[in-house]
Design an enzyme around this catalytic site. Structure first.
Site, short mmCIF file in Angstrom:
data_model
loop_
_atom_site.label_atom_id
_atom_site.label_comp_id
_atom_site.label_asym_id
_atom_site.label_seq_id
_atom_site.Cartn_x
_atom_site.Cartn_y
_atom_site.Cartn_z
N SER A 1 0.84 -1.20 0.00
CA SER A 1 0.00 0.00 0.00
C SER A 1 0.87 1.24 0.00
O SER A 1 1.99 1.22 0.53
CB SER A 1 -0.88 0.01 1.24
OG SER A 1 -1.52 1.27 1.37
N TYR B 1 -2.41 -0.69 10.29
CA TYR B 1 -2.42 -0.93 8.84
C TYR B 1 -1.13 -0.41 8.20
O TYR B 1 -0.46 -1.13 7.45
CB TYR B 1 -3.63 -0.22 8.23
CG TYR B 1 -3.79 -0.46 6.75
CD1 TYR B 1 -4.28 -1.67 6.27
CD2 TYR B 1 -3.45 0.53 5.83
CE1 TYR B 1 -4.43 -1.89 4.91
CE2 TYR B 1 -3.59 0.31 4.46
CZ TYR B 1 -4.08 -0.90 4.00
OH TYR B 1 -4.23 -1.11 2.66
#
Ligand SMILES: [Zn+2]
Length: 730
Positions: A598, A611
């Site tokens: 990501s 995350y």
């Protein structure tokens, strides 16, 4: 005398007047073909052809003309539609005999024979683009309205027996004649025409080493005759069945299913690697009682060496299979692996010797010398093809060849096609031309791609993207149901293929859906084992599975959610790579792994610490694995940002939490997709390209990183984020 519908025991009688009488003449031909092709005992996949001569109005003159409708080149009777039939003016086709007769040198395998195939196009009725097959003269030169040419196991068994002519007479009396083996073409049509001239009462012919052809002036009568002749042959064979003495009796015993699968799982990737050095192959495991009886038998090795007899069989099965003489009760797996290695080397050398001995000055160059059918006592049959469909057809053909040998050895002695004849079919210039006309293979053809996370979002888009490039796609997801949904979509688009073989999961099409929990090693292992049984190996793996747990209103993430975030985003891809490593090393072929990380892996910000740090770890996991798995496997990362469209990573509560965070106005009553769009537009404005980021953008890069186009790139993270300067890696 044809039999009555309820008298057939060895074939399915399927003719239904209620259906047939609703159809026009051309559609009746399609109907007859489909019901003949639907029974493997009548004809094999892709084998045989049918024809009807039909009165039609000539579009040029408005007059009635006679048109020969005959199943064209390629396709399959079971699945044939109207478009699979060529149409030729009967009189123009018949006039070609003059051209043939004028040739200085004529007869089987002369140049004029191949030239005639080109001439058929000149006789096309009604601008029909369907290409005529080499069997067209068999139908055109026989002066009856309807002709069926089938490849039934029971009749091929007669045709592949040492005393085939005598057997034909004994079984069929005067009704059916016999012609010796001859490669199909115009000359074979003339041979049959001459036979009929000598004996106008003949209803059909057994074609030596090949099959059956028969005819009638009524289509239903032709169908019933075909079934009757096959039934007669099958009953004769049944009376002579050798029971326990079949194939000389049993020498080995079958292994239990569990043990058998354990061996297949170890053996398949290693075997695939050995035969795929030049071209990758897709495998099919085929284990039936009949196959096992053959591979376990005393005569299995001897009969396998003789090779298959039916010419359209060995274009797929090769002239003969590779039989590994291994004792499943007394010998170890290691001894099987060793024997396989030695026997493969011998097989390739033998194939090269066959090519050298039989080649003509103008023969195409030698094709892949690896076996496509491998027989192992105790285990069964493994078939290989350029795709799943071909691999299943190959398995089907050899299992039919076993039935032919069983029947032939029961009534006589089985014989194969002479080697030179086999070669002249395998390396026929017409076949070579057909191969050359095929479109080039797609980028990911012959590849088995596992997409983890394929049930939704990026994973689903990736599965569709690689399938468009010809990949066999394993759609894996925590939700088995959504994985199967995606696989179902792919099968619907690309079709299931034409072969009728494959045991259990190996009978699958070009895509399968499997459940997997990547936080559990055992679950990953179990998923990969299913992939191996289905396709025989694993090439690329693309992991898109990931999780974002939104923190509570105070930015807090509970410990168990922190652990889950790492479990799925970091440990998961690691476990996948670690389990795949064993398979990849056994296979020894160059492959790739793509892990979805990501843009958040590089950008520190408020509210997503679990995350973001997990994705930073995933970025470094890519680099670590690239080193660890080299030189066999390239490992790269795909770093998306904010793909909101249809994403399970953006459930409604996350979207609302983000909209609130960025102070974007919204109404609680709006649909999730509408809220997602608001967020996507906001995100796009933060990027350098000012464009919303779509699933297709991500899928494209996941595909490219897996493809040979990026064959020199490993250990890299490619961002697909619309351009976020904060996320630039340095
Ligand atoms: Zn044929």
């Amino acid at each position: 005398m044809t039999l009555k519908p309820d008298e057939f025991r060895h074939v399915n009688y399927l003719w239904d007047d209620n259906v047939a009488n609703q159809l026009d003449a051309a559609e009746r031909l399609r109907y007859r073909s489909n019901i003949l092709g639907s029974d493997q005992r009548i004809t094999n996949t892709g084998g045989g052809n049918t024809s009807s001569k039909i009165k039609m109005t000539d579009p040029l003159t408005g007059e009635d003309v006679d048109v020969l409708w005959v199943k064209g080149s390629g396709g399959d009777l079971r699945t044939a539609t109207h478009a699979n039939f060529a149409s030729l003016y009967t009189d123009k086709f018949l006039s070609l005999e003059n051209i043939y007769n004028k040739a200085g040198v004529k007869g089987v395998k002369t140049e004029i024979e191949d030239t005639m195939v080109e001439m058929y196009r000149h006789t096309t009725f009604g601008l029909n683009p369907a290409a005529s097959s080499i069997d067209t003269p068999l139908h055109g030169l026989i002066p009856f309205r309807h002709v069926d040419h089938m490849h039934p196991v029971s009749v091929i068994a007669i045709a592949a027996s040492k005393d085939q002519e005598r057997l034909t007479q004994e079984i069929f009396d005067e009704e059916v004649g016999w012609v010796p083996w001859q490669r199909p073409g115009f000359d074979l049509g003339l041979v049959m025409k001459e036979k009929l001239k000598q004996d106008p009462d003949l209803k059909g012919l057994v074609m030596g080493q090949h099959g059956l052809i028969n005819w009638a002036d009524d289509d239903k009568a032709c169908y019933e005759l075909t079934l009757t002749l096959i039934e007669k042959a099958a009953r004769y064979i049944e009376q002579h069945d050798k029971g326990d003495k079949t194939f000389g009796g049993q020498r080995y015993r079958s292994l239990e299913e569990k043990t058998r699968n354990e061996i297949f799982i170890k053996l398949l990737p290693a075997l695939r690697g050995k035969i795929s050095q030049a071209n990758r192959f897709i495998g099919t495991v085929h284990v039936t009682e009949s196959v096992l009886q053959f591979v376990n038998s005393v005569d299995g090795l001897r009969l396998a060496e003789i090779g298959t007899s039916c010419p359209d069989h060995f274009l797929r099965t090769k002239i003969k299979p590779l039989y590994i003489d291994w004792d499943p009760q007394k010998e170890s797996y290691e001894s099987l692996a060793e024997k396989l290695e030695d026997r493969l080397i011998a097989y390739r050398a033998d194939y090269a010797a066959y090519y050298e001995a039989c080649k003509q000055p103008n023969s195409p160059s030698m094709r892949d010398p690896n076996p496509t059918v491998i027989l192992i006592p105790g285990l069964g049959l493994i078939a290989w093809g350029k795709n799943k469909s071909e691999s299943r057809v190959t398995a089907e053909f050899y299992s039919l060849a076993i039935e032919v040998m069983r029947a032939s050895e029961a009534i006589s002695e089985y014989q194969g096609l002479p080697r030179q004849e086999a070669f002249d079919i395998e390396y026929w210039l017409l076949e070579e031309a057909k191969l050359k006309r095929m479109p080039p293979e797609k980028e990911m053809a012959r590849n088995i791609v596992v997409v983890i996370g394929a049930g939704s979002g990026i994973g689903k888009a990736v599965a569709h993207r690689v399938a468009r490039e010809g990949a066999h796609v394993v759609c894996a997801d925590l939700s088995e149901e959504t994985a199967q949904e995606t696989a179902g979509e792919l099968v619907k688009i690309n079709g299931l293929g034409i072969g009728v073989a494959g045991t259990g999961i190996s009978g699958c099409g070009p895509a399968i859906g499997l459940g997997v929990d990547i936080t559990k090693r055992e679950s990953i292992k179990c998923m990969f084992e299913k992939v191996l049984l289905a396709y025989g190996g694993i090439d690329n793996i693309i992991v898109t599975a990931g999780i974002f747990v939104p923190p509570d209103n105070h930015g807090y993430i509970p410990d168990d959610k922190w652990a889950l975030t790492y479990g799925i985003n970091v440990t998961g891809p690691y476990l996948v790579a670690d389990e795949a490593k064993k398979i990849w090393q056994s296979q020894g072929l160059k492959t790739s792994l793509v892990i979805t990380t990501s843009a958040n892996g590089a950008v520190a910000k408020q509210g997503s610490v679990a995350y973001d740090t997990s994705k930073a770890a995933a970025n470094h996991l890519v680099r670590e694995l690239a080193i660890e798995l080299s030189p066999l496997v390239r490992v790269n990362g795909l770093a998306p940002a904010t793909v909101v469209e249809g994403s399970s990573m953006f459930p409604r509560d996350r979207v609302i939490s983000s909209l609130t965070k960025y102070k974007i106005a919204f109404n609680e009553s709006e649909s999730t997709e509408s809220l997602r769009e608001k967020l996507a537009v906001f995100y796009a404005q933060r990027t350098l390209t000012k464009s919303p980021i779509t699933l297709a953008d991500q899928a494209e890069v996941a595909y490219l990183l897996s493809s040979s186009k990026f064959s020199k790139t490993t250990g890299q993270i490619i961002s697909v984020d619309g351009g976020l300067h904060e996320a630039f890696l340095r």
